[in-house]
Design a protein around this motif. Structure first.
Motif, PDB file in Angstrom:
ATOM      1  N   ASP A 143     -18.268  19.986 -15.250  1.00  0.00           N
ATOM      2  CA  ASP A 143     -19.268  20.234 -15.093  1.00  0.00           C
ATOM      3  C   ASP A 143     -19.565  21.853 -13.981  1.00  0.00           C
ATOM      4  OD1 ASP A 143     -22.146  20.499 -15.527  1.00  0.00           O
ATOM      5  OD2 ASP A 143     -22.543  20.027 -13.348  1.00  0.00           O
ATOM      6  N   GLN A 144     -18.197  22.861 -15.150  1.00  0.00           N
ATOM      7  CA  GLN A 144     -18.737  24.150 -14.423  1.00  0.00           C
ATOM      8  C   GLN A 144     -17.823  24.942 -16.106  1.00  0.00           C
ATOM      9  OE1 GLN A 144     -14.619  24.946 -11.802  1.00  0.00           O
ATOM     10  NE2 GLN A 144     -16.735  24.142  -9.577  1.00  0.00           N
ATOM     11  N   THR A 145     -16.962  24.490 -17.350  1.00  0.00           N
ATOM     12  CA  THR A 145     -16.626  25.727 -17.855  1.00  0.00           C
ATOM     13  C   THR A 145     -15.753  24.029 -19.356  1.00  0.00           C
ATOM     14  OG1 THR A 145     -14.902  27.319 -18.506  1.00  0.00           O
ATOM     15  CG2 THR A 145     -13.985  25.403 -16.721  1.00  0.00           C
ATOM     16  N   TRP A 146     -15.670  25.397 -20.081  1.00  0.00           N
ATOM     17  CA  TRP A 146     -14.905  23.908 -21.391  1.00  0.00           C
ATOM     18  C   TRP A 146     -13.579  24.535 -20.860  1.00  0.00           C
ATOM     19  CZ3 TRP A 146     -16.889  21.173 -24.945  1.00  0.00           C
ATOM     20  CH2 TRP A 146     -19.034  21.059 -24.264  1.00  0.00           C
ATOM     21  N   LYS A 147     -13.403  23.329 -21.238  1.00  0.00           N
ATOM     22  CA  LYS A 147     -11.058  23.747 -21.185  1.00  0.00           C
ATOM     23  C   LYS A 147     -10.676  23.498 -22.160  1.00  0.00           C
ATOM     24  CE  LYS A 147      -7.923  23.327 -16.810  1.00  0.00           C
ATOM     25  NZ  LYS A 147      -7.660  22.786 -15.815  1.00  0.00           N
ATOM     26  N   ARG A 148      -8.939  23.469 -22.828  1.00  0.00           N
ATOM     27  CA  ARG A 148      -8.403  23.697 -24.308  1.00  0.00           C
ATOM     28  C   ARG A 148      -8.212  22.054 -22.359  1.00  0.00           C
ATOM     29  NH1 ARG A 148      -2.943  24.349 -23.404  1.00  0.00           N
ATOM     30  NH2 ARG A 148      -2.863  24.316 -25.864  1.00  0.00           N
ATOM     31  N   ALA A 149      -7.327  21.219 -24.507  1.00  0.00           N
ATOM     32  CA  ALA A 149      -6.989  19.850 -23.921  1.00  0.00           C
ATOM     33  C   ALA A 149      -6.025  19.700 -23.156  1.00  0.00           C
ATOM     34  CB  ALA A 149      -7.332  18.548 -25.330  1.00  0.00           C
ATOM     35  N   GLY A 150      -5.324  20.917 -23.937  1.00  0.00           N
ATOM     36  CA  GLY A 150      -3.617  20.621 -23.497  1.00  0.00           C
ATOM     37  C   GLY A 150      -3.447  21.467 -22.001  1.00  0.00           C
ATOM     38  N   SER A 151      -4.478  22.085 -21.013  1.00  0.00           N
ATOM     39  CA  SER A 151      -4.920  22.249 -20.177  1.00  0.00           C
ATOM     40  C   SER A 151      -5.381  21.578 -19.600  1.00  0.00           C
ATOM     41  CB  SER A 151      -5.209  23.889 -20.089  1.00  0.00           C
ATOM     42  OG  SER A 151      -4.393  24.929 -20.706  1.00  0.00           O
ATOM     43  N   VAL A 152      -5.880  20.375 -19.384  1.00  0.00           N
ATOM     44  CA  VAL A 152      -6.482  19.644 -18.426  1.00  0.00           C
ATOM     45  C   VAL A 152      -4.923  18.690 -17.651  1.00  0.00           C
ATOM     46  CG1 VAL A 152      -7.773  17.657 -18.641  1.00  0.00           C
ATOM     47  CG2 VAL A 152      -8.846  19.135 -20.404  1.00  0.00           C
ATOM     48  N   GLU A 153      -6.069  19.074 -15.628  1.00  0.00           N
ATOM     49  CA  GLU A 153      -4.965  17.916 -15.252  1.00  0.00           C
ATOM     50  C   GLU A 153      -5.447  17.359 -14.821  1.00  0.00           C
ATOM     51  OE1 GLU A 153      -5.124  21.683 -12.066  1.00  0.00           O
ATOM     52  OE2 GLU A 153      -3.647  23.015 -14.013  1.00  0.00           O
ATOM     53  N   ILE A 154      -4.834  16.181 -14.247  1.00  0.00           N
ATOM     54  CA  ILE A 154      -5.390  14.986 -13.268  1.00  0.00           C
ATOM     55  C   ILE A 154      -6.207  15.354 -12.132  1.00  0.00           C
ATOM     56  CG2 ILE A 154      -4.526  13.283 -11.569  1.00  0.00           C
ATOM     57  CD1 ILE A 154      -2.875  12.990 -14.442  1.00  0.00           C
ATOM     58  N   GLY A 155      -7.691  14.975 -12.285  1.00  0.00           N
ATOM     59  CA  GLY A 155      -8.283  15.106 -11.472  1.00  0.00           C
ATOM     60  C   GLY A 155      -9.514  15.746 -11.893  1.00  0.00           C
ATOM     61  N   ASP A 156      -9.121  16.094 -12.386  1.00  0.00           N
ATOM     62  CA  ASP A 156     -10.176  17.349 -13.779  1.00  0.00           C
ATOM     63  C   ASP A 156     -11.574  15.934 -14.157  1.00  0.00           C
ATOM     64  OD1 ASP A 156      -9.466  19.636 -13.349  1.00  0.00           O
ATOM     65  OD2 ASP A 156      -8.708  19.606 -15.491  1.00  0.00           O
ATOM     66  N   LYS A 157     -12.307  16.022 -14.013  1.00  0.00           N
ATOM     67  CA  LYS A 157     -13.717  15.528 -14.064  1.00  0.00           C
ATOM     68  C   LYS A 157     -14.316  15.826 -15.721  1.00  0.00           C
ATOM     69  CE  LYS A 157     -15.028  14.193  -9.645  1.00  0.00           C
ATOM     70  NZ  LYS A 157     -15.930  14.042  -8.987  1.00  0.00           N
ATOM     71  N   VAL A 158     -14.748  14.238 -16.424  1.00  0.00           N
ATOM     72  CA  VAL A 158     -15.461  15.189 -18.389  1.00  0.00           C
ATOM     73  C   VAL A 158     -16.124  13.881 -17.852  1.00  0.00           C
ATOM     74  CG1 VAL A 158     -14.334  14.043 -20.806  1.00  0.00           C
ATOM     75  CG2 VAL A 158     -12.341  15.457 -18.495  1.00  0.00           C
ATOM     76  N   LEU A 159     -17.398  14.603 -18.309  1.00  0.00           N
ATOM     77  CA  LEU A 159     -17.974  13.392 -18.421  1.00  0.00           C
ATOM     78  C   LEU A 159     -18.240  12.779 -19.703  1.00  0.00           C
ATOM     79  CD1 LEU A 159     -21.458  13.725 -17.614  1.00  0.00           C
ATOM     80  CD2 LEU A 159     -22.385  15.041 -19.204  1.00  0.00           C
ATOM     81  N   ASP A 160     -18.446  11.159 -18.997  1.00  0.00           N
ATOM     82  CA  ASP A 160     -18.611  10.113 -19.663  1.00  0.00           C
ATOM     83  C   ASP A 160     -20.402  10.152 -19.848  1.00  0.00           C
ATOM     84  OD1 ASP A 160     -19.273   7.382 -19.985  1.00  0.00           O
ATOM     85  OD2 ASP A 160     -17.921   6.518 -19.264  1.00  0.00           O
ATOM     86  N   VAL A 161     -20.440   9.618 -21.089  1.00  0.00           N
ATOM     87  CA  VAL A 161     -22.000   9.918 -21.501  1.00  0.00           C
ATOM     88  C   VAL A 161     -22.924   8.503 -22.117  1.00  0.00           C
ATOM     89  CG1 VAL A 161     -23.735  10.522 -23.450  1.00  0.00           C
ATOM     90  CG2 VAL A 161     -21.622  12.260 -22.541  1.00  0.00           C
ATOM     91  N   ALA A 162     -21.550   7.484 -22.650  1.00  0.00           N
ATOM     92  CA  ALA A 162     -22.346   6.040 -22.574  1.00  0.00           C
ATOM     93  C   ALA A 162     -22.624   5.497 -21.628  1.00  0.00           C
ATOM     94  CB  ALA A 162     -20.591   5.427 -22.946  1.00  0.00           C
ATOM     95  N   GLY A 163     -24.164   5.135 -20.910  1.00  0.00           N
ATOM     96  CA  GLY A 163     -25.096   4.567 -20.737  1.00  0.00           C
ATOM     97  C   GLY A 163     -25.359   5.491 -20.087  1.00  0.00           C
ATOM     98  N   GLY A 164     -24.874   6.789 -19.681  1.00  0.00           N
ATOM     99  CA  GLY A 164     -25.454   7.575 -18.720  1.00  0.00           C
ATOM    100  C   GLY A 164     -24.593   9.305 -19.314  1.00  0.00           C
ATOM    101  N   SER A 165     -24.862   9.473 -17.645  1.00  0.00           N
ATOM    102  CA  SER A 165     -24.173  10.812 -17.297  1.00  0.00           C
ATOM    103  C   SER A 165     -23.063  10.992 -15.893  1.00  0.00           C
ATOM    104  CB  SER A 165     -24.778  11.927 -17.828  1.00  0.00           C
ATOM    105  OG  SER A 165     -25.328  12.274 -18.796  1.00  0.00           O
ATOM    106  N   VAL A 166     -21.700  10.229 -16.532  1.00  0.00           N
ATOM    107  CA  VAL A 166     -21.304  10.609 -14.961  1.00  0.00           C
ATOM    108  C   VAL A 166     -19.456  10.503 -15.292  1.00  0.00           C
ATOM    109  CG1 VAL A 166     -20.263   8.812 -13.237  1.00  0.00           C
ATOM    110  CG2 VAL A 166     -21.993   7.664 -14.521  1.00  0.00           C
ATOM    111  N   TRP A 167     -19.676  11.755 -13.794  1.00  0.00           N
ATOM    112  CA  TRP A 167     -18.624  12.827 -13.814  1.00  0.00           C
ATOM    113  C   TRP A 167     -16.990  11.635 -13.961  1.00  0.00           C
ATOM    114  CZ3 TRP A 167     -18.379  16.568 -16.686  1.00  0.00           C
ATOM    115  CH2 TRP A 167     -19.415  17.570 -16.608  1.00  0.00           C
ATOM    116  N   THR A 168     -16.094  11.955 -14.743  1.00  0.00           N
ATOM    117  CA  THR A 168     -15.322  10.664 -14.432  1.00  0.00           C
ATOM    118  C   THR A 168     -13.392  11.285 -14.176  1.00  0.00           C
ATOM    119  OG1 THR A 168     -16.473   9.044 -15.837  1.00  0.00           O
ATOM    120  CG2 THR A 168     -13.492   8.719 -15.215  1.00  0.00           C
ATOM    121  N   PRO A 169     -12.937  11.345 -13.608  1.00  0.00           N
ATOM    122  CA  PRO A 169     -11.689  12.160 -13.512  1.00  0.00           C
ATOM    123  C   PRO A 169     -11.188  10.971 -14.168  1.00  0.00           C
ATOM    124  CG  PRO A 169     -12.138  10.434 -11.183  1.00  0.00           C
ATOM    125  CD  PRO A 169     -13.331  10.427 -11.803  1.00  0.00           C
TER     126      PRO A 169
END
Length: 255
Positions: A143-169
């Motif tokens: 919930d802070q920035t757009w990040k290139r997929a190749g730079s995503v790290e373990i623990g980074d949270k992505v928004l799971d939109v299916a059935g709601g909006s949940v930040w999923t690590p």
């Protein structure tokens, strides 16, 4: 044309004007770290590189400034029908946020599945979901920035939109090789793929600049109902040489 403009939705009018400030916050500097052909554990020291999903058939083709999803990635259409990328077409209204849908007006790439395989980053989550996406494609992180997929790290949270909006690590990162290259552009610039929020844009060109560049195409789509296009079909297989030079110039300008 005037009748079409008068009947255009607020979303379409906003898209014609350009950049969606609510959807696109400033992109922060990226560290350029590339994910290797390996799987990283959620806890402890990353494991030694181990090839993941190595193809036994055709030789994988690296993505060179191609920012796409594989053919079997899924999106939800308005009405709840789920389709794979290779089934999408211009005019489809796809999910871009919880309860929100937007028209596909342009394909940056639309390369049908064949024996040729392409390299993607696979971001896996504890809920069993996974997002396969090219390395320079952008995802909304923490919930802070757009990040290139190749730079995503373990623990980074992505928004799971299916059935709601949940930040999923992210619990696991790997490199996979799959068929097809698809990059559908929506009027808002967002798209929910495999239930997870991603951008239709990439780090090759800053999202603001890319959104501005595509403004004429969005306007034509709204004015003509998708009957007239300057770009569709021209990028399906490869980026035209002239645009490759424009991209190189834009990369310098957007640094």
């Amino acid at each position: 044309i005037m009748k079409d403009i008068q009947s255009a939705t607020a979303e379409q009018i906003s898209a014609m004007r350009g950049y969606h400030a609510d959807n696109y916050r400033p992109v922060q500097p990226l560290n350029g770290r590339m994910v290797q052909d390996s799987t990283k554990e959620a806890e402890g020291t990353p494991t030694d590189p181990t090839p993941t999903d190595a193809p036994t058939g055709p030789t994988p083709t690296p993505l060179v400034e191609s920012t796409c999803f594989p053919a079997d990635a899924t999106v939800e259409l308005e009405g709840g029908v789920v389709r794979q990328m290779h089934e999408l077409k211009i005019g489809d209204r796809v999910k871009v946020a919880d309860g929100q849908y937007s028209d596909i007006y342009f394909f940056g790439h639309k390369l049908e599945p064949s024996e040729k395989l392409f390299r993607f980053v696979q971001l896996s989550f504890g809920n069993g979901k996974a997002l396969e996406i090219s390395e320079d494609h952008l995802v909304w992180i923490n919930d802070q920035t757009w990040k290139r997929a190749g730079s995503v790290e373990i623990g980074d949270k992505v928004l799971d939109v299916a059935g709601g909006s949940v930040w999923t690590p992210v619990t696991q990162i790997a490199i996979v090789h799959k068929a097809g290259l698809y990059n559908p552009h929506t009027l808002t610039g967002d798209i929910v793929v495999n239930g997870l929020l991603a951008s239709t844009y990439n780090r090759v060109i800053h999202p603001r600049l890319a959104h501005w560049f595509l403004a004429p195409e969005r306007s034509l789509y709204v004015w003509t109902g998708g009957k007239v296009s300057l770009l569709n079909g021209r990028f399906d297989v490869q980026t035209p040489v002239a645009l490759q030079w424009i991209i190189k110039f834009a990369k310098i300008v957007s640094v």
